[in-house]
Design a protein around this motif. Structure first.
Motif, PDB file in Angstrom:
ATOM      1  N   GLU A   8       0.847  -1.191   0.000  1.00 41.59           N
ATOM      2  CA  GLU A   8       0.000   0.000   0.000  1.00 41.59           C
ATOM      3  C   GLU A   8       0.883   1.242   0.000  1.00 41.59           C
ATOM      4  O   GLU A   8       1.834   1.326   0.763  1.00 41.59           O
ATOM      5  N   HIS A  33      -4.795   6.598  -0.059  1.00 41.99           N
ATOM      6  CA  HIS A  33      -3.805   5.754  -0.718  1.00 41.99           C
ATOM      7  C   HIS A  33      -3.711   6.080  -2.202  1.00 41.99           C
ATOM      8  O   HIS A  33      -4.659   6.594  -2.804  1.00 41.99           O
ATOM      9  N   ASP A  53      -3.856   4.298  -4.721  1.00 46.17           N
ATOM     10  CA  ASP A  53      -4.814   3.598  -5.577  1.00 46.17           C
ATOM     11  C   ASP A  53      -6.229   4.161  -5.448  1.00 46.17           C
ATOM     12  O   ASP A  53      -7.185   3.611  -5.991  1.00 46.17           O
TER      13      ASP A  53
END
Length: 157
Positions: free
Chosen positions: A45, A112, A114
């Protein structure tokens, strides 16, 4: 019935084939264990923003959002507003109370790379992916990541 059972031994080729198959399976399992899992692990992550937060109830029904590092209030949820934030935090607090855990440990809000926005409770191990509840709900929490105590409070409606 006894006529069907004979004293004929099994052919050697059949026994050798079965033994070879067992040996092949054992060698295959050993190789897989030595090589590790065949499916690659998830990529790590990448956290782009993080803030430790306390959520404090006020006597007037508001909820004050406090930065755990600076102890400055970075947001206020007025009484009777923002049901999503209130219910999300209330659920986490309920789990803490059920386990006999106090409010000393802050919640961790993180964004994050993403695109995920997560609210973690390290006291219970619970993690909530806020984006799963829709963009407008996630934006309420995202504003808390950007709130600057020096520039004033974020009022969440």
């Amino acid at each position: 019935m006894s006529d069907l059972i004979t004293d004929r031994p099994l052919p050697r080729s059949l026994l050798a084939g079965a033994g070879g198959l067992v040996a092949l399976v054992l060698v295959g399992v050993a190789m897989l264990r030595a090589m590790g899992p065949g499916i690659p692990n998830e990529p790590p992550e990448v956290t782009v923003a993080v803030r430790q937060l306390y959520f404090r109830d006020a006597s007037d029904g508001a909820v004050h959002v406090v930065d755990a590092e600076t102890l400055h209030t970075v947001g206020t949820v007025a009484a009777g507003t923002n049901a999503f934030l209130r219910s999300t935090v209330r659920g986490l607090v309920r789990e803490r109370k059920r386990r006999g855990i106090g409010s000393e440990i802050p919640f961790r809000l993180s964004a994050h790379a993403d695109g995920r926005l997560l609210l973690d409770d390290s006291a219970t191990g619970r993690r909530i992916d806020l984006a799963a509840f829709g963009t407008s709900n996630a934006e309420v929490f995202a504003s808390l990541l950007l709130a600057d105590a020096d520039r004033g409070l974020v009022t969440l409606h």
